[in-house]
Each structure stands twice: as C-alpha cells, then as structure tokens.
Design a protein around this motif. Structure first.
Motif, PDB file in Angstrom:
ATOM      1  N   PHE A 270       0.815  -1.224   0.000  1.00 34.58           N
ATOM      2  CA  PHE A 270       0.000   0.000   0.000  1.00 34.58           C
ATOM      3  C   PHE A 270       0.848   1.274   0.000  1.00 34.58           C
ATOM      4  O   PHE A 270       0.657   2.174   0.818  1.00 34.58           O
ATOM      5  CB  PHE A 270      -1.026  -0.022   1.144  1.00 34.58           C
ATOM      6  CG  PHE A 270      -1.807  -1.300   1.167  1.00 34.58           C
ATOM      7  CD1 PHE A 270      -2.751  -1.565   0.187  1.00 34.58           C
ATOM      8  CD2 PHE A 270      -1.543  -2.279   2.114  1.00 34.58           C
ATOM      9  CE1 PHE A 270      -3.438  -2.774   0.160  1.00 34.58           C
ATOM     10  CE2 PHE A 270      -2.216  -3.486   2.095  1.00 34.58           C
ATOM     11  CZ  PHE A 270      -3.166  -3.742   1.118  1.00 34.58           C
ATOM     12  N   GLY A 271       1.793   1.293  -0.933  1.00 34.30           N
ATOM     13  CA  GLY A 271       2.446   2.554  -1.275  1.00 34.30           C
ATOM     14  C   GLY A 271       3.743   2.886  -0.580  1.00 34.30           C
ATOM     15  O   GLY A 271       4.395   3.870  -0.932  1.00 34.30           O
ATOM     16  N   ARG A 272       4.147   2.112   0.396  1.00 32.10           N
ATOM     17  CA  ARG A 272       5.295   2.508   1.219  1.00 32.10           C
ATOM     18  C   ARG A 272       6.587   2.664   0.416  1.00 32.10           C
ATOM     19  O   ARG A 272       7.396   3.540   0.698  1.00 32.10           O
ATOM     20  CB  ARG A 272       5.476   1.477   2.363  1.00 32.10           C
ATOM     21  CG  ARG A 272       6.642   1.718   3.278  1.00 32.10           C
ATOM     22  CD  ARG A 272       6.638   3.098   3.931  1.00 32.10           C
ATOM     23  NE  ARG A 272       5.487   3.340   4.799  1.00 32.10           N
ATOM     24  CZ  ARG A 272       5.234   4.527   5.367  1.00 32.10           C
ATOM     25  NH1 ARG A 272       6.052   5.570   5.178  1.00 32.10           N
ATOM     26  NH2 ARG A 272       4.158   4.686   6.109  1.00 32.10           N
ATOM     27  N   THR A 273       6.804   1.783  -0.567  1.00 32.10           N
ATOM     28  CA  THR A 273       8.106   1.807  -1.260  1.00 32.10           C
ATOM     29  C   THR A 273       8.069   2.600  -2.570  1.00 32.10           C
ATOM     30  O   THR A 273       9.010   2.557  -3.348  1.00 32.10           O
ATOM     31  CB  THR A 273       8.609   0.378  -1.560  1.00 32.10           C
ATOM     32  OG1 THR A 273       7.714  -0.237  -2.501  1.00 32.10           O
ATOM     33  CG2 THR A 273       8.692  -0.470  -0.300  1.00 32.10           C
ATOM     34  N   GLY A 274       6.941   3.306  -2.822  1.00 33.51           N
ATOM     35  CA  GLY A 274       6.849   4.105  -4.048  1.00 33.51           C
ATOM     36  C   GLY A 274       5.964   3.457  -5.097  1.00 33.51           C
ATOM     37  O   GLY A 274       5.609   4.090  -6.099  1.00 33.51           O
ATOM     38  N   ASN A 275       5.623   2.179  -4.903  1.00 38.71           N
ATOM     39  CA  ASN A 275       4.614   1.497  -5.730  1.00 38.71           C
ATOM     40  C   ASN A 275       3.576   0.924  -4.780  1.00 38.71           C
ATOM     41  O   ASN A 275       3.777   0.934  -3.560  1.00 38.71           O
ATOM     42  CB  ASN A 275       5.257   0.355  -6.528  1.00 38.71           C
ATOM     43  CG  ASN A 275       6.195   0.882  -7.593  1.00 38.71           C
ATOM     44  OD1 ASN A 275       5.767   1.481  -8.565  1.00 38.71           O
ATOM     45  ND2 ASN A 275       7.491   0.678  -7.391  1.00 38.71           N
ATOM     46  N   MET A 360       6.499  12.232  -3.240  1.00 41.11           N
ATOM     47  CA  MET A 360       7.244  12.721  -2.069  1.00 41.11           C
ATOM     48  C   MET A 360       8.577  11.988  -1.879  1.00 41.11           C
ATOM     49  O   MET A 360       9.453  12.447  -1.133  1.00 41.11           O
ATOM     50  CB  MET A 360       6.399  12.516  -0.797  1.00 41.11           C
ATOM     51  CG  MET A 360       5.161  13.380  -0.720  1.00 41.11           C
ATOM     52  SD  MET A 360       5.579  15.123  -0.564  1.00 41.11           S
ATOM     53  CE  MET A 360       6.273  15.105   1.075  1.00 41.11           C
ATOM     54  N   SER A 361       8.711  10.838  -2.529  1.00 39.91           N
ATOM     55  CA  SER A 361       9.894   9.988  -2.292  1.00 39.91           C
ATOM     56  C   SER A 361      11.218  10.695  -2.569  1.00 39.91           C
ATOM     57  O   SER A 361      12.159  10.560  -1.772  1.00 39.91           O
ATOM     58  CB  SER A 361       9.816   8.699  -3.119  1.00 39.91           C
ATOM     59  OG  SER A 361       8.735   7.938  -2.672  1.00 39.91           O
ATOM     60  N   PRO A 362      11.352  11.462  -3.677  1.00 40.80           N
ATOM     61  CA  PRO A 362      12.641  12.134  -3.895  1.00 40.80           C
ATOM     62  C   PRO A 362      12.983  13.102  -2.767  1.00 40.80           C
ATOM     63  O   PRO A 362      14.144  13.184  -2.347  1.00 40.80           O
ATOM     64  CB  PRO A 362      12.431  12.880  -5.226  1.00 40.80           C
ATOM     65  CG  PRO A 362      11.337  12.138  -5.914  1.00 40.80           C
ATOM     66  CD  PRO A 362      10.439  11.641  -4.816  1.00 40.80           C
ATOM     67  N   ALA A 363      11.978  13.825  -2.254  1.00 41.75           N
ATOM     68  CA  ALA A 363      12.242  14.754  -1.140  1.00 41.75           C
ATOM     69  C   ALA A 363      12.659  13.965   0.095  1.00 41.75           C
ATOM     70  O   ALA A 363      13.599  14.353   0.819  1.00 41.75           O
ATOM     71  CB  ALA A 363      11.007  15.599  -0.854  1.00 41.75           C
ATOM     72  N   VAL A 386      10.304   5.103   3.267  1.00 44.81           N
ATOM     73  CA  VAL A 386      10.857   4.438   4.448  1.00 44.81           C
ATOM     74  C   VAL A 386      12.377   4.515   4.347  1.00 44.81           C
ATOM     75  O   VAL A 386      12.945   4.361   3.261  1.00 44.81           O
ATOM     76  CB  VAL A 386      10.338   2.980   4.581  1.00 44.81           C
ATOM     77  CG1 VAL A 386      10.665   2.131   3.357  1.00 44.81           C
ATOM     78  CG2 VAL A 386      10.853   2.312   5.846  1.00 44.81           C
ATOM     79  N   GLY A 387      13.004   4.798   5.479  1.00 44.39           N
ATOM     80  CA  GLY A 387      14.455   4.938   5.439  1.00 44.39           C
ATOM     81  C   GLY A 387      15.078   4.707   6.793  1.00 44.39           C
ATOM     82  O   GLY A 387      14.380   4.544   7.801  1.00 44.39           O
TER      83      GLY A 387
END
Ligand SMILES: Cc1ncc(COP(=O)(O)O)c(C=O)c1O
Length: 469
Positions: A270-275, A360-363, A386-387
């Motif tokens: 459900f979207g956590r990794t960008g897909n 938002m992932s690149p930011a 997630v990081g």
C-alpha cells in the motif's frame, strides 16, 4: 525497550499502567521504573500525550498508519457497519459483503494474478497461515517431506509460534524456544554490513544466492525445502533495501528447487516503497502475498493472505479429501474491519495516496541523504517513504558503538522524543517511516527535529568521551 523517563502519581495513567498492563516489546522491570508514554489523541501526522505534548509520528505508529491519526470517513464507515452487521464470521461457507468486496478489491490490486484471499487479524496470523498453507499444500501434492521454509536472518514476520520462527531476530527467539524445526534462515542482503572487503554489489548478491542454494542443498534440496519468505524491503531488521539484482537471483534459486516464493508485504504494501507493492519495486513475483497494517490504515486490525491458483487448487483438493480446510479465525474478515479496510482503499484511490507517496519519495530520499555526511552516520538508506540511518563510532571503519555501554541509537531516540518526534531505533539503526499523507513542510519539520536529535547525541557522546571523531 526505550528509555523515556516520566513522572507519575498514585492514580495517574502511568501508575495504573504499571499496576495493570503487560506491554508488548517491553523490559518489564524498566517499565516499573519509568512508566509508559501514554497517547490520548491523534490528528494528521501528529499524536498527543496525556501531558498535552504533541509529537510527529515519524513511524506512522508501527510502520502502518498510512492516513495518519484522524479520518472522519473511516470512523463513519465503522459506525454504519456496526449498526448494520457488527459481527459475522466466514466459517462453513458463511459470508458477508464487506469481506467479499475487500477480497475482490485486493485481487484487482495484486502485483501478479492471484486466485483467492484469506483474511486474518494481524501480520503474524497471516504468516502463520502461510506456513500451514505450505505444509497442507505439499501434503495435498503427495510430497510429505517437502516442508522446510527459508526465511532470512534479520527478517521480521511476526511473533506467533510459526511466524516468530520465520522472524530472524535473536530477541524473538531467545528464551521462547524458537525457532521451531523446519524453519531455516539465510543471509541478510545488507550490503553495507554484509559485503566482504572489495566485493561489488553484484558479487554480493551472487554470494547471497549461492549461500541460499548451499543452505537448500544442505537441508535436503527440492524434496525437503518448500518455500522462501521475504519482506521486499526488510523493516524491523533495520530497513534493509537489498541491492539491485538480488531478488532476480534468489527467485531463480527458488524456482530451481520448485519452491514457492512468499512476499511479506505487511510493511511494504500500500504505497510505502513508491509502488502499491514492494514486490513491484523489487521485481518479485510472489506465489503467496501477505499484507496487514496499511490494509486498513491501521484503524482496525485486519490482514490478508493472497494465493495464486496453483496454491489454491492444491488447498482445495486437500480440503475436499479431508472434508474441511480446518483453519480460520473467529474474526477472519470481520465485517467492520473489512468495511474500514475497503473504505481506506477507496480513500487511497481518491486522494491518489500511492502517487503522492511516489511524488514525495525524492524529497524523502534527499532528506535522508543529507545525513550521509553527519559525523555519526555510517549508512543513510531509503526507498520510497521508508528509510534508516545507521549510527556508527567510526565512519571509515564502520565500527559500531558498544551497544551495552553507549546505546547510541537509544540516545537518538530519546533526544527525538524530547523534541516531539517519534522515530524507532533498532539497535543503532534509526528508522523513519511517516504516515504517507505527510507533506513537504511536515517532512522538513520531521527531519529538522531528527537532525537536532543527532546533533544532541553527538554532543553527549563527545562530552562523555565515546566519540573521538
Ligand atoms: C514485515 C512484517 N511482517 C509481519 C509483521 C507482524 O505483524 P503483526 O504485528 O500485526 O502481527 C510485521 C510487524 O511489524 C512486519 O513488519
């Protein structure tokens, strides 16, 4: 677990909590001394404690509250479903619309063609169900010896007896007499910590696949080893994103030994990794997929196991031979939880939450990478939203701090909490996994507080002589 000193009076929440409440993942003796941090309400990405202090929930609770901590529509749907049909079960061919609708929706969303959806209440129950499905299926296929399941060191799949065995973390096994027989663990695909001197990422992933194959052969090969389970991106083991090419190589090994591949999407889904799915981000083609957490935005407990047709047909044959698939939970597909999960998925679609997370992932990655040259940070890693940052005593040699005497990750956690930010430290790896609704200015606020927490930790460690820099 983490050391948050709080004052408490005779009849305070803290005193009553200590007196009555046994917590998950807690050092009970320490809890008697320090008490809980009690949360009373939520709003967007924020939660508030019983002293009125507000925190950015930088972990979305437990990697899960994709929509944050307030949503009127989900509350209304739960209320309406409770009025119409507050409970019904799915045993013995009974059904209800919320479960039917949600199963249909999940199949439409699946990363590969799936055949059926089974519901449970937690990630652990979903993964326990998978273990039993794998065993049941191989009995159906007349392969009674093909039962072993491969998981990974540092993998996290839950804490019930079978899922806790799949989990590859020492504290989930020690003194619990786990893992059970037949659950075996292979190499963690963590290049930063696991690579040998001079080894390229490609050589490292090849070695991971070779070590997997050697383990399978040692355990009896195709006749004995039935499946492998992986989190596409490892969460509780420290947010570990395997290098490019890793999954292609290990899936090829699993195919060679006629093993099922199980994707544990409990965090990644459900979207956590960008897909939508971690399986899409990491190029995984699962036979079985488990999900939970953001399935319902964590507003109610529900999890799901999706199986492909090969698995379903074997389960169906065996249930027909025996007369029943003797497995299920009172609350499998609970109508209120299913209705809330379905509404959460509708909201995700309407607000394009997965697109928002991708945008938002690149930011997010830029913020994470801005810590790469911090004196305390050895590794800064992220995928999607997630990081993690790994705190080290020496950037060059990657030497860690002594966990028992320094507890550097725990210090970052405490400094973050003091600044109104929840993150999570797994040893000296500090994870960040905010609600997916987070916007750019909130993200900047989150990482600003995290930088202050790291700087304060650095100052402490220097003044105490633990950090030579
Ligand atoms: C990848 C993964 N699988 C399974 C679980 C277990 O889920 P639960 O705590 O709902 O049993 C978790 C929990 O964090 C998880 O991260």
């Amino acid at each position: 677990m983490n050391d948050v000193s709080r004052s408490f009076r005779g009849n305070s929440n803290a005193a009553r909590d200590i007196a009555h409440h046994l917590h998950p993942y807690t050092n009970f003796k320490k809890h008697e001394e320090t008490g809980p941090l009690t949360i009373v309400r939520g709003r967007g990405i924020y939660v508030t404690d019983d002293d009125g202090k507000e925190y950015i929930e930088g972990m979305a609770g437990l990697w899960s509250a994709a929509l944050g901590f307030s949503n009127e529509r989900l509350a209304t749907v739960a209320y309406e479903q409770m009025k119409q049909l507050p409970f019904y079960h799915a045993f013995n061919q009974r059904s209800h619309e919320p479960a039917i609708n949600l199963a249909e929706k999940l199949k439409q969303m699946a990363p590969v063609e799936m055949s059926k959806v089974f519901f449970a209440n937690s990630g652990s129950e979903a993964n326990d169900t998978v273990v039993k499905m794998v065993w049941y299926m191989n009995n159906a296929l007349g392969r009674p010896n093909k039962k072993k399941i491969v998981s990974r060191l540092k993998g996290y799949h839950g804490i019930t007896v079978a899922s806790g065995s799949l989990t590859g973390l020492p504290n989930n096994h020690r003194s619990f007499d786990l893992p059970i027989a037949g659950i075996i663990h292979t190499t963690t695909p963590h290049y930063y910590r696991g690579a040998q001197s001079g080894e390229t990422e490609d050589q490292f992933t090849t070695r991971c696949a070779e070590e997997l194959e050697a383990l399978i052969v040692k355990e009896g090969g195709a006749d004995h080893v039935a499946a492998m389970i992986c989190e596409p991106v490892m969460g509780a083991g420290g947010v570990i994103v395997p290098p490019k090419g890793y999954y292609e190589k290990i899936q090829a090994v699993c195919r060679k030994y006629d093993m099922l591949f199980v994707a544990d999407e409990v965090i990644c889904g459900f979207g956590r990794t960008g897909n939508v799915w971690g399986s899409q981000t990491m190029n995984i083609k699962p036979d079985i997929l488990t999900c939970a957490k953001a399935l319902s935005a964590s507003f109610l407990p529900i999890s799901a196991v999706m199986v492909n047709d090969k698995v379903y047909q074997a389960l169906a044959d065996e249930s027909n031979k025996i007369g029943v698939w003797g497995h299920g939970f009172t609350y499998s597909g609970h109508p209120v939880a299913a209705a809330v999960a379905l509404e959460a998925q509708k909201i995700y679609d309407e607000i394009d939450l997965f697109g928002h997370a991708r945008r938002m992932s690149p930011a997010f990655a830029k913020h994470i990478q801005s810590f790469a040259d911090h004196p305390l940070v050895g590794e800064a890693m992220s995928v999607g939203m997630v990081g993690a940052l790994e705190v080290v005593a020496d950037k060059k040699t990657k030497a860690p701090f002594d966990m028992a005497t320094v507890g550097a990750g725990n210090r970052v956690y405490n400094h973050a909490v003091a600044r109104g930010l929840f993150i999570r430290n797994m040893g000296d790896r500090v994870a960040i996994c905010p609600p997916l609704i987070i916007n750019e200015s909130e993200l900047a606020d989150l990482f600003g507080r995290l930088r202050q927490a790291l700087d304060a930790t650095l100052a402490d460690l220097k003044s105490e002589g633990h950090f030579k820099g």
